[in-house]
Write an enzyme that holds these catalytic residues in place. Structure first.
Site, PDB file in Angstrom:
ATOM      1  N   VAL A 179       0.890  -1.167   0.000  1.00  0.00           N
ATOM      2  CA  VAL A 179       0.000   0.000   0.000  1.00  0.00           C
ATOM      3  C   VAL A 179       0.926   1.214   0.000  1.00  0.00           C
ATOM      4  O   VAL A 179       1.571   1.511   1.003  1.00  0.00           O
ATOM      5  CB  VAL A 179      -0.931  -0.001   1.224  1.00  0.00           C
ATOM      6  CG1 VAL A 179      -1.720   1.307   1.306  1.00  0.00           C
ATOM      7  CG2 VAL A 179      -1.890  -1.187   1.152  1.00  0.00           C
ATOM      8  N   PRO A 180       1.039   1.913  -1.131  1.00  0.00           N
ATOM      9  CA  PRO A 180       2.182   2.808  -1.387  1.00  0.00           C
ATOM     10  C   PRO A 180       2.140   4.179  -0.711  1.00  0.00           C
ATOM     11  O   PRO A 180       2.083   5.213  -1.378  1.00  0.00           O
ATOM     12  CB  PRO A 180       2.138   2.943  -2.912  1.00  0.00           C
ATOM     13  CG  PRO A 180       0.680   2.863  -3.244  1.00  0.00           C
ATOM     14  CD  PRO A 180       0.123   1.841  -2.298  1.00  0.00           C
ATOM     15  N   CYS A 181       2.248   4.190   0.597  1.00  0.00           N
ATOM     16  CA  CYS A 181       2.326   5.472   1.303  1.00  0.00           C
ATOM     17  C   CYS A 181       3.628   6.203   0.979  1.00  0.00           C
ATOM     18  O   CYS A 181       3.739   7.419   1.212  1.00  0.00           O
ATOM     19  CB  CYS A 181       2.173   5.270   2.804  1.00  0.00           C
ATOM     20  SG  CYS A 181       3.351   4.108   3.531  1.00  0.00           S
ATOM     21  N   HIS A 182       4.605   5.484   0.415  1.00  0.00           N
ATOM     22  CA  HIS A 182       5.873   6.136   0.052  1.00  0.00           C
ATOM     23  C   HIS A 182       5.689   7.125  -1.096  1.00  0.00           C
ATOM     24  O   HIS A 182       6.558   7.961  -1.344  1.00  0.00           O
ATOM     25  CB  HIS A 182       6.929   5.089  -0.331  1.00  0.00           C
ATOM     26  CG  HIS A 182       6.547   4.226  -1.497  1.00  0.00           C
ATOM     27  ND1 HIS A 182       5.784   3.079  -1.363  1.00  0.00           N
ATOM     28  CD2 HIS A 182       6.819   4.337  -2.832  1.00  0.00           C
ATOM     29  CE1 HIS A 182       5.617   2.523  -2.544  1.00  0.00           C
ATOM     30  NE2 HIS A 182       6.224   3.275  -3.456  1.00  0.00           N
ATOM     31  N   ARG A 183       4.549   7.066  -1.781  1.00  0.00           N
ATOM     32  CA  ARG A 183       4.284   7.975  -2.898  1.00  0.00           C
ATOM     33  C   ARG A 183       3.645   9.290  -2.450  1.00  0.00           C
ATOM     34  O   ARG A 183       3.282  10.112  -3.283  1.00  0.00           O
ATOM     35  CB  ARG A 183       3.384   7.277  -3.928  1.00  0.00           C
ATOM     36  CG  ARG A 183       4.051   6.064  -4.565  1.00  0.00           C
ATOM     37  CD  ARG A 183       3.107   5.289  -5.469  1.00  0.00           C
ATOM     38  NE  ARG A 183       3.718   4.021  -5.880  1.00  0.00           N
ATOM     39  CZ  ARG A 183       3.050   2.988  -6.366  1.00  0.00           C
ATOM     40  NH1 ARG A 183       1.731   3.067  -6.518  1.00  0.00           N
ATOM     41  NH2 ARG A 183       3.683   1.872  -6.702  1.00  0.00           N
TER      42      ARG A 183
END
Length: 210
Positions: A179-183
């Protein structure tokens, strides 16, 4: 502490007692552990299966329930502490069972090799609730190689003023990488916080930008 019996979390006390009362070598312990897993699966009492995989951002703990992937954890989060939390919040019936996470491990390997741009996995979001869960459920809409600001994510979920709450939801994401919270970045383009640390966030963003 042995991963296979994390704080005594097993499904067959008799087998475990036998293992502890007789001299064993590594192969014997592996066979006993595999027997425990098979028995737990056969009796449908294995609620959480976990393993660890090596990645360019360090070892990741992966944990799954029958509903889907429930946890991805960086080493900096303390894997033992994460397992304790899973035992408390999800179920104490937890064992290391790598084969249950083969698909997750394979998709992560493909992602880090630059061969996969989206994950196709069932997810168990039960560790998050309310606004945090809402935010985390929408993060996969930020495509591979794209970024959004915390404010843009707040607007995405229909609450433009909830910028700080979006930051908290990203910081407490139980499924980083997948789940790409790094984006999600600061409005000025700065990295902002990240559960795996700034180096891990930068690594992921550079991977996707390549």
């Amino acid at each position: 502490m042995n991963d296979d019996t994390h704080h005594g979390r097993t499904t067959d006390a008799a087998v475990l007692g036998s293992a502890l009362s007789t001299p064993t070598d590594a192969d014997t312990l592996t066979r006993l552990h595999d027997r425990l897993v098979r028995q737990a699966e056969a009796q449908e009492i294995l609620d959480v299966a976990y393993t660890t995989v090596d990645t360019p951002v360090g070892p990741l703990l992966l944990a799954t329930t029958p509903k889907g992937l429930v946890r991805v954890a960086y080493a900096s989060e303390d894997h033992d502490a994460v397992l304790d939390h899973l035992a408390e919040k999800v179920s104490p019936r937890i064992l290391r069972a790598p084969h249950r996470l083969d698909r997750v491990a394979r998709e992560l390997e493909e992602y880090f090799a630059g061969q996969r741009h989206a994950f196709d996995l069932d997810l168990d979001l039960s560790l998050s609730h309310g606004f945090r869960r809402l935010v985390q459920s929408r993060l996969p809409e930020i495509g591979y190689g794209q970024t959004r600001s915390y404010r843009e994510v707040a607007e995405l979920v229909g609450n433009p003023r909830a910028v700080r709450a979006v930051g908290t939801a990203c910081a407490t994401n139980p499924l980083p990488v997948v789940v790409p919270c790094h984006r999600v970045l600061r409005a000025d383009g700065g990295l902002g916080g990240y559960v795996g640390g700034a180096d891990a966030k930068s690594t992921l963003l550079h991977l996707e930008a390549a």
